[in-house]
Design a protein around this motif. Structure first.
Motif: not given
Length: 325
Positions: A75-76, A78, A105, A109-110, A112, A165, A324-325
């Motif tokens: 999750a990047g 997270s 991030n 990221l759409k 967070m 990222s 952002p995703e």
């Protein structure tokens, strides 16, 4: 009656005295009095993981307790960040991360699940590095100019793996500045993207300098250029991508943070021990082997630095047209 009252008074006094002496004893053990966990948001073998293990060993020696690396990729970053944020702010669960989960991030990221500037306590700066554009040694492109032509001849048909990222925005910058259309493919970490480049699943990736040096030394991959605006002193023969694509400037950094509300004396103790470790020639050598240059930084300065980096990465993501995703 008077005797009973007198004895009760003595009993209360003894109890209060005992409490006065025992209460401080419970909290008097100096930090750290038990092992400390360093949560890393990337898998074993990543630059973040390798750097964390170098620093963990140094902190353990300096502070007299074990510092244990706990890898929680996904999750990047997270998953790892939330593990730290939800922990007690006592300094026994720390976050050892690259800029990904500490700043960038926010731009990529759409949604967070946390705010790194509000829910984390900056502790200490550790190091900074660049990335390298890497292909297999049998790739037909021998330099960056040939590689750009290779991409232009195959628009939308070349896959690029990214595991952070920093590598994601490096792909986006390559697409924008070279006017090409490589397709980004996400991975939980850079080593996984490297594995798929070697397997032929994806065509290229951007790899942290330490792993790049190891792959080139092993004869498995070729470096076509680095993402920093100038060549790295650790790989002076590798050109900066900015030499052929002006404006290409992507660097990564590493730092230690903890949950919000950490005691300042604990923060200062950790910062001092980290800063002292970064001065040691043997630590500098170990970090250089990972592709890192020391980045010691007081906690207050790191807080400002992180805020500036959030702003910087938002700008870079907008320039690279990353949604952002």
């Amino acid at each position: 009656m008077k005797t009973r009252t007198f004895l009760q008074s003595i009993a209360v006094g003894v109890a209060l005295a005992a409490g006065a002496t025992s209460a401080p004893a419970q909290g008097s053990a100096p930090y750290p009095s038990r092992p400390v966990k360093l949560v890393v948001p990337f898998p074993a073998g990543s630059a973040t993981d390798l750097a964390a293990r170098v620093i963990a060993q140094q902190l353990g020696t300096a502070l007299g307790q074990g510092f244990v690396v706990d890898n929680k990729p996904g999750a990047g970053g997270s998953i790892a960040a939330m593990d730290v944020i939800r922990s007690a702010p006592d300094g026994y669960t720390l976050f050892f991360s690259s800029n990904s989960a500490l700043a960038s991030n926010v731009a990529l990221l759409k949604t967070m699940p946390y705010d790194p500037l509000k829910e984390l306590t900056p502790v200490a700066g550790v190091g900074e590095t660049t990335l390298a554009l890497m292909v297999k040694t049998d790739h037909p492109a021998k330099n960056i100019d040939e590689f750009v032509n290779y991409l232009k001849e195959r628009p939308g048909k070349i896959n690029a793996g990214f595991g952070s990222s920093t590598s994601q925005i490096s792909i986006a910058n390559l697409n924008r500045l070279a006017n090409v259309n490589a397709l980004p493919v996400p991975y939980k970490g850079i080593p996984l993207a490297v594995n798929d480049v070697l397997a032929g699943t994806v065509d290229f990736t951007f790899v942290d300098l330490g792993n790049s040096l190891a792959q080139v030394k092993g004869g498995k991959m070729r470096a076509l250029g680095v993402t920093s605006p100038k060549r790295s002193s650790l790989a002076p023969d590798w050109p900066a991508l900015a030499e052929t694509m002006p404006g290409f400037d992507v660097t990564a950094w590493f730092a230690i943070a903890g949950p919000a509300g950490m005691p300042q004396d604990v923060v200062q103790k950790l910062n001092a021990a980290t800063t002292e470790a970064l001065r040691k020639p043997e630590v500098k050598d170990k970090l250089a082997g990972i592709g890192l240059q020391p980045m010691p930084m007081p906690a207050a300065q790191l807080k400002t630095f992180m805020a500036d980096e959030v702003t910087k990465w938002k700008r870079m993501a907008k320039e690279a047209n990353i949604q952002p995703e």
